[in-house]
Each structure stands twice: as structure tokens, then as C-alpha cells.
Design an enzyme around this catalytic site. Sequence first.
Site, PDB file in Angstrom:
ATOM      1  N   ARG A  40      -1.526   2.760   4.447  1.00 57.20           N
ATOM      2  CA  ARG A  40      -0.737   2.354   3.273  1.00 57.20           C
ATOM      3  C   ARG A  40       0.648   2.984   3.263  1.00 57.20           C
ATOM      4  O   ARG A  40       0.858   4.039   3.836  1.00 57.20           O
ATOM      5  CB  ARG A  40      -1.457   2.798   1.978  1.00 57.20           C
ATOM      6  CG  ARG A  40      -2.677   1.977   1.684  1.00 57.20           C
ATOM      7  CD  ARG A  40      -3.408   2.511   0.488  1.00 57.20           C
ATOM      8  NE  ARG A  40      -4.064   3.783   0.750  1.00 57.20           N
ATOM      9  CZ  ARG A  40      -4.815   4.424  -0.126  1.00 57.20           C
ATOM     10  NH1 ARG A  40      -4.969   3.940  -1.339  1.00 57.20           N
ATOM     11  NH2 ARG A  40      -5.394   5.557   0.188  1.00 57.20           N
ATOM     12  N   ASP A  99      -5.449   5.779   7.236  1.00 62.03           N
ATOM     13  CA  ASP A  99      -4.827   5.190   6.053  1.00 62.03           C
ATOM     14  C   ASP A  99      -3.506   4.559   6.479  1.00 62.03           C
ATOM     15  O   ASP A  99      -2.625   5.250   6.974  1.00 62.03           O
ATOM     16  CB  ASP A  99      -4.578   6.319   5.031  1.00 62.03           C
ATOM     17  CG  ASP A  99      -4.294   5.780   3.643  1.00 62.03           C
ATOM     18  OD1 ASP A  99      -3.824   4.631   3.529  1.00 62.03           O
ATOM     19  OD2 ASP A  99      -4.529   6.530   2.671  1.00 62.03           O
TER      20      ASP A  99
HETATM   21  N1  LIG Z   1     -10.382   0.729   5.383  1.00 58.45           N
HETATM   22  C1  LIG Z   1     -11.164   0.975   4.343  1.00 58.45           C
HETATM   23  N2  LIG Z   1     -10.642   0.863   3.108  1.00 58.45           N
HETATM   24  C2  LIG Z   1     -11.439   1.141   2.061  1.00 58.45           C
HETATM   25  C3  LIG Z   1     -12.784   1.512   2.216  1.00 58.45           C
HETATM   26  N3  LIG Z   1     -13.311   1.703   0.977  1.00 58.45           N
HETATM   27  C4  LIG Z   1     -12.319   1.461   0.095  1.00 58.45           C
HETATM   28  N4  LIG Z   1     -11.201   1.125   0.739  1.00 58.45           N
HETATM   29  C5  LIG Z   1      -9.849   0.874   0.228  1.00 58.45           C
HETATM   30  O1  LIG Z   1      -9.317   2.139  -0.123  1.00 58.45           O
HETATM   31  C6  LIG Z   1      -8.334   1.979  -1.119  1.00 58.45           C
HETATM   32  C7  LIG Z   1      -8.644   2.984  -2.239  1.00 58.45           C
HETATM   33  O2  LIG Z   1      -7.538   3.053  -3.002  1.00 58.45           O
HETATM   34  P1  LIG Z   1      -7.165   4.119  -4.111  1.00 58.45           P
HETATM   35  O3  LIG Z   1      -8.283   4.231  -5.077  1.00 58.45           O
HETATM   36  O4  LIG Z   1      -5.809   3.752  -4.585  1.00 58.45           O
HETATM   37  O5  LIG Z   1      -6.901   5.427  -3.314  1.00 58.45           O
HETATM   38  P2  LIG Z   1      -7.427   6.790  -2.952  1.00 58.45           P
HETATM   39  O6  LIG Z   1      -6.767   7.143  -1.670  1.00 58.45           O
HETATM   40  O7  LIG Z   1      -8.921   6.830  -2.992  1.00 58.45           O
HETATM   41  O8  LIG Z   1      -6.850   7.800  -4.036  1.00 58.45           O
HETATM   42  P3  LIG Z   1      -7.190   8.019  -5.559  1.00 58.45           P
HETATM   43  O9  LIG Z   1      -8.146   6.949  -5.972  1.00 58.45           O
HETATM   44  O10 LIG Z   1      -5.861   7.903  -6.233  1.00 58.45           O
HETATM   45  O11 LIG Z   1      -7.750   9.370  -5.682  1.00 58.45           O
HETATM   46  C8  LIG Z   1      -8.369   0.520  -1.535  1.00 58.45           C
HETATM   47  O12 LIG Z   1      -7.313  -0.173  -0.892  1.00 58.45           O
HETATM   48  C9  LIG Z   1      -9.712   0.037  -1.005  1.00 58.45           C
HETATM   49  O13 LIG Z   1      -9.708  -1.342  -0.679  1.00 58.45           O
HETATM   50  C10 LIG Z   1     -13.299   1.629   3.529  1.00 58.45           C
HETATM   51  O14 LIG Z   1     -14.443   1.996   3.767  1.00 58.45           O
HETATM   52  N5  LIG Z   1     -12.456   1.340   4.554  1.00 58.45           N
END
Ligand SMILES: Nc1nc2c(ncn2[C@@H]2O[C@H](COP(=O)(O)OP(=O)(O)OP(=O)(O)O)[C@@H](O)[C@H]2O)c(=O)[nH]1
Length: 359
Positions: A293, A291
Site C-alpha cells: 500500500r 504490504d
Molecule cells: N494480502 C492480504 N491482504 C489482507 C489479508 N487480510 C486482510 N487484508 C487486507 O489488509 C488490509 C487491512 O487494512 P487496514 O485495516 O487499513 O490496515 P492495518 O494495516 O491492519 O492497520 P490498522 O487496521 O489501522 O491497525 C485491507 O486492505 C485488507 O483487504 C491477507 O491475508 N492478505
Amino acid sequence: MSFSPDVTETLARARADLRMGVPVVLGDILVLAAETLTEERLADVMTLQGDAVLAITARRAQTLKARAYDGDLARVILPKDATLKWVQSIADPADDLRAPMKGPLGAMRGGDATLHNTALNLVKSARLLPAAVVIDLIDSVAFTRTHGLTAIDGAAATAHLQIRSPLHSVVNARLPMEVSEAGRLHIFRPEDGGEEHYAIEIGRPDRSAPVLCRLHSACFTGDLMGSLKCDCGPQLRAALAQMGSEGHGILLYLNQEGRGIGLANKMRAYSLQDQGFDTVEANHRLGFEDDERDFRLGADILKTMGFSAVRLLTNNPRKVEMMEQCGVRVAERVPLSVGENRHNAAYLATKAAKSGHLL
Ligand SMILES: Nc1nc2c(ncn2[C@@H]2O[C@H](COP(=O)(O)OP(=O)(O)OP(=O)(O)O)[C@@H](O)[C@H]2O)c(=O)[nH]1
Ligand SMILES: [Zn+2]
């Protein structure tokens, strides 16, 4: 006179150059992003004196079985007959399984690798694959002038890339929405030429009480395209719906696509997932952390808007920790489990098992 660009501005120029394939001069080294390298520029690099290296992350080096002598960084020596295809195969894991043998890879050891590390961070901050071709320059000032390149002071760049760029409120305006007619969209812009971030304010939340808040990271595929590979779209809509029904809330929409690696790299990760790797392994093979971010941005925006406590809609404990560390009290974690389907069940299970997400 104030006309010349400062370090922050020069770094923004350097990112644009690297994305186009133009080299930049960092202190006394020449830097080219592996992703945008061309045959011609690689051939020209090979005419320079000294050993060119490919700076990659220790994560990527691990997959390639290359030695990382400098902490998070490995400096793979470019063989004298290195081709563009060779550089790309080190930088990009797309064909790792089809063509697994690249080595043995020689790695540079000793000497100061600070600038190599900075070069890698710069390429990464340009949302490119984390791999940079680097070579020492004998006279960097003359080289810069001859080729009309962007030059950045090495120490200043190293220091600046560690600093979070301040965000400034640009404008806000009324935005009636399906979930609430009392919506307002606020735009925040960083000083470093990076992505803007948004806050959607629903109603007029009391600044002295914990506000219902969602810290949402951009997901073009999930938020807009209805992708079934993740749960982002349903989470976004459920969060807004809850704010609408309670009458108040703040949704921070942070443009940190793909957990901070950008959409192109996220699609590379999806490709690797089709080869059998999970979401965390795919990031690692690309050379990224799980991650990338920076949630502190969210806390910065909340504080600017006058909030000091939240009821945070999330399943991610890291978001809670970061908020608290940044001085925003999390009065309550409000779970947000929606949108599970047969395509994203394994993804959600991986997040729970490897990233500590709460179910
Ligand atoms: N690198 C990567 N990013 C992904 C993938 N699937 C989803 N994402 C990204 O993951 C992030 C998910 O964000 P959020 O929903 O804010 O975060 P989270 O960490 O799941 O936490 P909560 O939803 O708050 O429980 C987004 O930026 C998506 O674009 C993946 O397979 N690889
Ligand atoms: Zn998503």
C-alpha cells in the site's frame, strides 16, 4: 495538437491491454502478462528471435530457488519447449506444494534489466500476478505497427511508474448515515486512470485542530461480507461509531484492497493460507511484499481537505510514520482493537509479530 495520449494515459491503456492478455511494447521489448497469457500467444512468442524470459520478483524467485541477479528482479529463461502450464506454475504458487519441482531454473544475468523491471512493475500495477514474459524486439516500431499494439517509451514508463499520480477532488455530497446524519462523501480521482478513493467527513471538523481520523484500506470480504478472517469490518464500524459519537471525524476509504495487491490476488493469498502459510508468507510466495500500500495517498487527501494534524485510529505504526513523513502531524494514536475471533486470532498475531502492529 493535444489529442494523442501522453505517457500516463498510454500506461493506463497498457494496463488494460495486459489485463485482457494483449501484449504491449515497452521501448524495444515485448511484454505479456503471465496471468493472461494464452497458448497461442506463447507459441507466437517462441517463433521470435532471441531468448524469452519470465520476469518475476526476487520474492517469488526465492520460493522457486531461482537466482535473482538484478536486485528485486529475477529473469527466468523460458526453455524452448516451455508450455503455458510451465509459465503459469512459475507465476502462480497455487500448486507449489502439489508440484514442487520446477527446476532447475536458468536465470539471465548481465545486461541492462531496467526495462524488465519496468515491465514487472507495469504488470503489478495492473493488479495481475507479478510475472511478465519479456522478449527483445529487433524492430519495435515495425512490430508495433504490424500488430496494432500499444507502445510506450521505455525511459518515460520507468520514470512515470515511480511517480504517485495526483488526486483530484471530483464531487462531494451530503450523506446522512446511521452513525451521524451530518455525513458527507468526497470522491477523489487519480489522473492515471487508477482507483478512486473516498473521504467520509462526519460533522464539520475544525481544520485548525487534530481531527479524529481513520485511514482504512478496502476489504471487500471484511467490510461488506462480514468475513471473520480479518478485523476490517469491525474496525470500520467502530471508527465510524466513534466519529459519530464525538460528532466529528474523517474516514479515508482507500481502494487498496488486499494491502494493495487487489482482491483476486488476496484470494490467491487466502488459498495459500488454507495450505498453511501465514498472511505475510502467502504474499511473499505470490511475489509481493508484505504490504504494497501507499499511505501517502491518505496524507494527500487530508491536506487537500485542509487538515494538517490527526488523531489517528490505528494499530499500525507504519501508518503513523507515513503520515508524519508526509507532513501530517499525528497528535495521538488512538488504538482500534476490535473484532478478534477464533478465525482471525492467528492473522492478528502474525501482524503483531511480523508487521509490527501494536496490540
Ligand atoms: N494480502 C492480504 N491482504 C489482507 C489479508 N487480510 C486482510 N487484508 C487486507 O489488509 C488490509 C487491512 O487494512 P487496514 O485495516 O487499513 O490496515 P492495518 O494495516 O491492519 O492497520 P490498522 O487496521 O489501522 O491497525 C485491507 O486492505 C485488507 O483487504 C491477507 O491475508 N492478505
Ligand atoms: Zn479485511
